[in-house]
Motif scaffolding. Structure first.
Motif, short mmCIF file in Angstrom:
data_model
loop_
_atom_site.label_atom_id
_atom_site.label_comp_id
_atom_site.label_asym_id
_atom_site.label_seq_id
_atom_site.Cartn_x
_atom_site.Cartn_y
_atom_site.Cartn_z
N LEU A 34 0.86 -1.18 0.00
CA LEU A 34 0.00 0.00 0.00
C LEU A 34 0.89 1.23 0.00
O LEU A 34 1.62 1.49 0.97
N GLY A 48 -3.86 4.98 6.22
CA GLY A 48 -3.38 3.86 5.41
C GLY A 48 -2.89 2.70 6.25
O GLY A 48 -3.14 1.53 5.93
N ALA A 52 -4.32 -1.00 6.18
CA ALA A 52 -3.40 -2.09 5.89
C ALA A 52 -3.47 -3.19 6.94
O ALA A 52 -3.47 -4.39 6.63
N VAL A 63 0.29 -6.65 4.61
CA VAL A 63 0.07 -5.50 3.73
C VAL A 63 1.10 -4.46 4.17
O VAL A 63 1.00 -3.88 5.25
N VAL A 65 3.10 -1.05 4.15
CA VAL A 65 2.93 0.37 3.82
C VAL A 65 4.27 0.93 3.35
O VAL A 65 5.29 0.78 4.02
N THR A 89 -0.51 -4.14 -5.61
CA THR A 89 -0.03 -2.78 -5.40
C THR A 89 -1.24 -1.85 -5.33
O THR A 89 -2.02 -1.76 -6.29
N LEU A 90 -1.38 -1.16 -4.20
CA LEU A 90 -2.50 -0.25 -3.97
C LEU A 90 -1.97 1.12 -3.59
O LEU A 90 -0.80 1.27 -3.21
N ILE A 92 -3.14 4.73 -1.36
CA ILE A 92 -4.08 5.56 -0.60
C ILE A 92 -3.72 7.00 -0.90
O ILE A 92 -2.55 7.39 -0.85
N VAL A 251 -8.74 4.65 -1.42
CA VAL A 251 -7.74 3.67 -1.86
C VAL A 251 -7.99 3.35 -3.34
O VAL A 251 -9.14 3.22 -3.77
N ARG A 253 -6.39 1.27 -7.08
CA ARG A 253 -5.62 0.18 -7.67
C ARG A 253 -5.35 0.52 -9.13
O ARG A 253 -6.03 1.38 -9.71
#
Length: 320
Positions: A34, A48, A52, A63, A65, A89-90, A92, A251, A253
């Motif tokens: 993230l 975030g 996560a 997850v 950060v 892969t994300l 915020i 969030v 993607r």
């Protein structure tokens, strides 16, 4: 022979589809990342990390950060926009994500390269002034500015505050100077000290100064008054419904993440946002839990890309 070729083509096609299906069925089989476009410790970063933690608990994999500050948030956005669209892969981010491409040469397209997983919270913008000016309402501020064109200074912090104050000027027709500060804290301090006269900033960053009396809140955006500040009217109540904008965190993607992976991420995200811990955290920051599902937020997100492009054009704003 043609029949054999057709059979081989069908087998090859099915084989090519297998890895993706297997990946979707087994997702996640490794840590998810993230990305946060700001340094550690800020409201976006803390939000975030809470998301996560919940995602990791639900999905059974870490997850991680990763803070990628710099470039007005565009370094982080680009890294996610160009990542493999596999759900690992994300991003915020806040409103600057949709504003930056209108101001600067952005290395990503907010609509073509990214799509929302979901909105976390929204926060009203607040119009605040230095109490020593003796202005007690939004109407007072507008009237004073019209009688003294160009005399008032507005503090701004970051892209969202810069464009929010520009939109305020467009909607009210008043003339003022804008002073940009490197962060919400110094911008608010400038108003408290009188270096700047007023500010348009999200309430999460301005609330403590209104409570202490350093800044006088004249109006908040949104459709209802804020629970912690019931005496501050909304802009709609004051006859400015077309200034009803909000700040938000969400969030995202990369585009083209497999549908079943996207659905799994969305379900886990909703659970994370609706948790008691997250709801309490949102309320403590004078923010509002999101009322928008993914489809409705996606529509609002696309509308904001067009809105802020128009504001930049009509106000003739140049990047700092």
């Amino acid at each position: 022979m043609k029949f054999i070729h057709a059979v081989c083509a069908a087998i090859l096609s099915a084989a090519l589809c297998l890895p993706l299906s297997a990946q979707a069925q087994n997702f996640p089989d490794r840590p998810i990342k993230l990305v946060v476009p700001f340094a550690a410790g800020g409201v976006v970063d803390i939000s975030g990390r809470m998301i996560a933690k919940s995602l990791a608990s639900q999905l059974g994999k870490p997850v991680v950060v990763e803070n990628k500050p710099g470039g007005f948030g565009m370094i982080a956005a680009e890294s996610v926009a160009k990542a493999t669209p596999d759900g690992y892969t994300l991003l915020i981010d806040a409103q600057g994500l949709v504003m930056n491409p209108s101001l600067r040469k952005a290395p990503y397209d907010p609509l073509a390269d990214l799509e929302p997983v979901g909105q976390i919270m929204s926060m009203p913008f607040t119009v605040g002034v230095n109490p020593k000016l003796g202005l007690n309402s939004l109407q007072d501020l507008v009237a004073y500015a019209k009688k003294n064109p160009g005399k008032l200074n507005a503090a701004s912090s970051g892209t969202s505050s810069q464009l929010a104050v520009a939109l305020f000027g467009l909607k009210t027709g008043i003339d003022f100077q804008v002073i940009s500060y490197q962060g919400a804290a110094p911008a608010a301090t400038a108003v408290i000290s009188g270096e700047s006269d007023f500010i348009v900033l999200d309430l999460a960053n301005l609330s403590q100064h209104i409570t202490s009396g350093g800044v006088k809140g004249l109006a908040v955006t949104g459709d209802t008054r804020v629970e912690g500040f019931p005496d501050i009217p909304t802009v709609s109540e004051l006859g400015m419904p077309d200034f009803d904008i909000t700040s938000w965190f969400a969030v995202f993607r990369p585009k083209k993440v497999p549908a079943d992976v996207a659905a799994l991420l969305e379900k886990a995200f909703i659970n994370a946002v609706q948790s008691e811990e997250m709801q309490r955290y949102i309320r403590e920051r004078s923010a509002r839990p999101s009322k928008l599902d993914r489809a409705r937020f996606s529509e609002a997100y696309a509308n904001e890309v067009a809105l802020w492009a128009r504001v930049v054009r009509e106000a003739n704003i140049k990047a700092d």
